[in-house]
Write a protein that holds these residues in place. Structure first.
Motif, PDB file in Angstrom:
ATOM      1  N   SER A  52      -7.074  14.658  -0.287  1.00  0.00           N
ATOM      2  CA  SER A  52      -7.561  14.392  -1.227  1.00  0.00           C
ATOM      3  C   SER A  52      -6.292  13.048  -1.338  1.00  0.00           C
ATOM      4  O   SER A  52      -5.035  13.008  -1.135  1.00  0.00           O
ATOM      5  N   ILE A  53      -6.401  11.511  -1.761  1.00  0.00           N
ATOM      6  CA  ILE A  53      -5.573  10.137  -1.165  1.00  0.00           C
ATOM      7  C   ILE A  53      -6.294  10.083  -2.729  1.00  0.00           C
ATOM      8  O   ILE A  53      -6.316   9.349  -3.091  1.00  0.00           O
ATOM      9  N   GLU A 107      -3.106   5.644  -8.177  1.00  0.00           N
ATOM     10  CA  GLU A 107      -4.695   5.927  -8.804  1.00  0.00           C
ATOM     11  C   GLU A 107      -5.705   6.741  -6.971  1.00  0.00           C
ATOM     12  O   GLU A 107      -5.655   6.827  -5.693  1.00  0.00           O
ATOM     13  N   PRO A 108      -6.452   6.927  -7.948  1.00  0.00           N
ATOM     14  CA  PRO A 108      -7.931   7.966  -6.469  1.00  0.00           C
ATOM     15  C   PRO A 108      -8.144   7.267  -5.817  1.00  0.00           C
ATOM     16  O   PRO A 108      -8.486   6.158  -6.573  1.00  0.00           O
ATOM     17  N   ASP A 161      -1.480  20.167  -9.585  1.00  0.00           N
ATOM     18  CA  ASP A 161      -2.784  20.621 -10.922  1.00  0.00           C
ATOM     19  C   ASP A 161      -2.034  19.682 -11.555  1.00  0.00           C
ATOM     20  O   ASP A 161      -3.250  18.981 -12.867  1.00  0.00           O
ATOM     21  N   SER A 162      -1.053  18.458 -11.974  1.00  0.00           N
ATOM     22  CA  SER A 162      -0.830  17.613 -13.436  1.00  0.00           C
ATOM     23  C   SER A 162      -2.407  16.659 -12.691  1.00  0.00           C
ATOM     24  O   SER A 162      -2.225  15.322 -13.534  1.00  0.00           O
ATOM     25  N   ARG A 163      -2.352  16.343 -11.605  1.00  0.00           N
ATOM     26  CA  ARG A 163      -2.802  15.120 -11.071  1.00  0.00           C
ATOM     27  C   ARG A 163      -4.770  15.683 -10.339  1.00  0.00           C
ATOM     28  O   ARG A 163      -4.890  14.723 -10.486  1.00  0.00           O
ATOM     29  N   GLN A 164      -4.904  16.769 -11.306  1.00  0.00           N
ATOM     30  CA  GLN A 164      -5.625  18.039 -11.057  1.00  0.00           C
ATOM     31  C   GLN A 164      -6.801  17.573 -10.208  1.00  0.00           C
ATOM     32  O   GLN A 164      -7.411  17.369  -9.620  1.00  0.00           O
ATOM     33  N   PHE A 175       0.905  -1.295  -0.306  1.00  0.00           N
ATOM     34  CA  PHE A 175       0.074  -0.286   0.001  1.00  0.00           C
ATOM     35  C   PHE A 175       1.170   0.971   0.125  1.00  0.00           C
ATOM     36  O   PHE A 175       1.316   1.512   1.345  1.00  0.00           O
ATOM     37  N   GLU A 176       1.029   1.710  -1.322  1.00  0.00           N
ATOM     38  CA  GLU A 176       1.872   3.141  -1.350  1.00  0.00           C
ATOM     39  C   GLU A 176       0.751   4.306  -1.236  1.00  0.00           C
ATOM     40  O   GLU A 176       0.078   4.745  -2.028  1.00  0.00           O
ATOM     41  N   PHE A 177       0.835   5.052  -0.328  1.00  0.00           N
ATOM     42  CA  PHE A 177      -0.738   6.229  -0.431  1.00  0.00           C
ATOM     43  C   PHE A 177       0.497   7.610  -0.541  1.00  0.00           C
ATOM     44  O   PHE A 177       1.505   7.737   0.017  1.00  0.00           O
TER      45      PHE A 177
END
Length: 533
Positions: free
Chosen positions: A174-175, A180-181, A165-168, A120-122
């Motif tokens: 935000s996790i 992945e979101p 910005d690049s990840r919107q 699990f990479e958070f």
């Protein structure tokens, strides 16, 4: 970096370290934030001999720093950017946990964390003004330090604007999990674990189902619910609190300046104080549980039943409903689609993500105007949109707003759509209520501040009397139309939705429940005694 008061405070906390810890920083030469990070870590290392600081890290983000246990490098968590403001407490806790100081959570939670299997990479984004972020930061830090298969990088979004910005990322917290979101919004460790452990919900339901009936069950954990529980527990009644999130709207409230005797506090701090006060009594707090159905007692003195979302149910001779209210939505096209992608409800949390950009605030009451004033100090331009022909906020707030050069005010405007490019908001459309003409405003974000709606959808088929606005109808003693069921706070017809009023109404409901219980025979217990005889 740390003023003398903060240094003394941190020195006191670091006295609880049980093992040496290492701070390993990755810095960028000439970068002001990197220089501040170096100063911060040097200050921390100077406060305790068990803390060392090194500046030879090789992380992909600069500035960032790793906090790790010297004897076990897997017990670690990474901060990218400076965890100050609301996150200073998170930094302190991470230092203590890495240093072997036990966290104040149930042993069952730690066992669940350690039992998670997999990689699990958070990565989690926060803002320094976000009052909802610390719970998520602390939950992920706790998990990373107690499970070597979990890593957590906690990122201050303002320091990594291009990445945001690049990840919107347009709302915090935000996790991301494994790139992945994963989730948005406030979450406690139990909620994160439930998303990772498919059996967690069944375990929680079984535990709840085994509970004996309560004399008083409070549904909701905001100021009204906490006050009601304290009052009934002090009367000696077996009291439980079932709450979707203890603290309620307080957790979304930034500054509180109108609570008598308290000059200033913040919502999450007040919520924590209420939780601590409840914890002083023998009150069974059942958190992270959403009520889905009310089954009133068949006869007076019998048990009312609350069915929870996980399928379990709780019973009680008396109920106090304090489920509060939530932000009202506009209900226009694009609102749900672009939620957390430009559509937001918390200017304090998400405002910093729109620095230098164009945003709108919908709503001309006190909340909307206050939000516009706050945002105008952060963003490039604010457009305030109000349906009425004039603003409804206090005159002092309107004067302040009109004095700001980067604010436009549009009245007599009915918002009809949030527009976007498929991935994020790019504007809104409104109709002039006088002429009927439609207009479009190009924007990067929209903050909706149009009031509250009571959380009573689950009660509509219960027989409990609700108003046309969905509020629970109560009398002057907080009693509903069903004997043994009481209600308090923002979910009711009581005027003026204020923290201090909710506390008073919750106390009143608790006293009324006490009066009901001492005057009402417990029919189930009488029946059982009769059968035994």
């Amino acid at each position: 970096m740390l003023d003398p008061a903060m240094q003394q405070q941190l020195k006191t906390y670091l006295a609880n370290l049980r093992e040496p810890i290492e701070l390993v920083a990755t810095l960028a030469e000439g970068d002001p934030n990197s220089m501040k990070t170096r100063d911060l870590l040097e200050d921390i290392a100077a406060l305790h001999p068990m803390v060392s600081a090194a500046f030879d890290g090789t992380a992909s983000r600069a500035p960032s720093f790793l906090i790790r246990r010297a004897s076990d490098h897997d017990a670690a968590v990474t901060f990218a950017g400076l965890p100050m403001g609301h996150e200073f407490t998170s930094l302190v806790l991470a230092l203590l946990w890495a240093g072997g100081h036990p966290p104040k959570v149930d042993a069952e939670v730690i066992d669940t964390i350690r039992g998670l299997d997999g990689a699990f990479e958070f990565e989690m984004y926060f803002s320094l003004s976000c009052q909802n972020c610390p719970d998520v930061v602390q939950a992920l830090a706790l998990m990373a330090i107690h499970n070597p298969r979990i890593s957590a990088t906690l990122i201050e979004g303002g320091a990594f604007k291009d990445e945001v910005d690049s990840r919107q990322v347009m709302a915090v917290p935000s996790i991301f999990l494994n790139g992945e979101p994963f989730a948005n919004g406030r979450m406690e460790v139990a909620e994160i674990l439930a998303k990772l452990d498919s059996g967690a919900g069944d375990k929680a339901a079984a535990k709840i189902a085994a509970k004996e009936p309560f004399e008083v069950l409070v549904i909701g954990g905001g100021p009204a619910g906490a006050s009601a529980a304290i009052y009934t527990a002090r009367k000696g009644f077996r009291t439980g609190v079932a709450a979707e999130r203890f603290g309620g709207q307080l957790l979304d409230t930034m500054g509180v300046e109108n609570l008598p005797s308290v000059t200033y506090t913040e919502g999450p701090k007040l919520a924590a104080q209420l939780e601590a006060h409840v914890g002083d009594y023998d009150i069974d707090v059942i958190n992270l549980q959403r009520a889905e159905k009310l089954i009133p007692a068949a006869r007076e003195g019998g048990y009312h039943e609350i069915v929870l979302a996980n399928g379990a149910s709780l019973k009680a001779r008396s109920l106090i409903v304090t489920t509060g209210a939530r932000w009202r939505q506009l209900g226009v096209p694009g609102e749900d689609k672009y939620r957390n992608k430009g559509v937001a409800y918390c200017p304090h949390c998400d405002g910093p993500l729109f620095k230098g950009k164009r945003v709108a605030v919908i709503g001309g009451g006190n909340s909307g105007v206050e939000a516009a004033i706050d945002l105008a100090n952060i963003v490039g331009h604010v457009t305030l949109v109000e349906f009425d022909s004039k603003l409804r906020a206090d005159e002092v707030l309107q004067a302040k707003l009109r004095s700001m050069s980067n604010v436009d005010i549009i009245t007599s405007a009915k918002t009809t759509e949030m527009t976007g490019d498929g991935e994020k908001v790019n504007g809104l459309t409104y109709q002039d209520t006088g002429s009927g003409e439609e207009h479009h405003v190009e924007l990067d974000g929209v903050f909706i501040q149009i009031g509250l709606v009571p959380n009573t959808e689950w009660l509509r088929d219960s027989g409990l009397e609700l108003t046309k606005f969905g509020e629970i109808a109560i009398n002057d003693r907080a009693a509903t139309n069903i004997p043994g069921i009481f209600a308090a706070g923002d979910v009711t017809t009581v005027p003026y939705k204020q923290i201090v009023i909710a506390m008073g109404e919750g106390s009143k409901a608790g006293l009324t429940a006490f009066d009901y219980l001492i005057r009402t025979e417990p029919v189930e217990e009488i029946a059982q005694a009769f059968q035994a005889a």
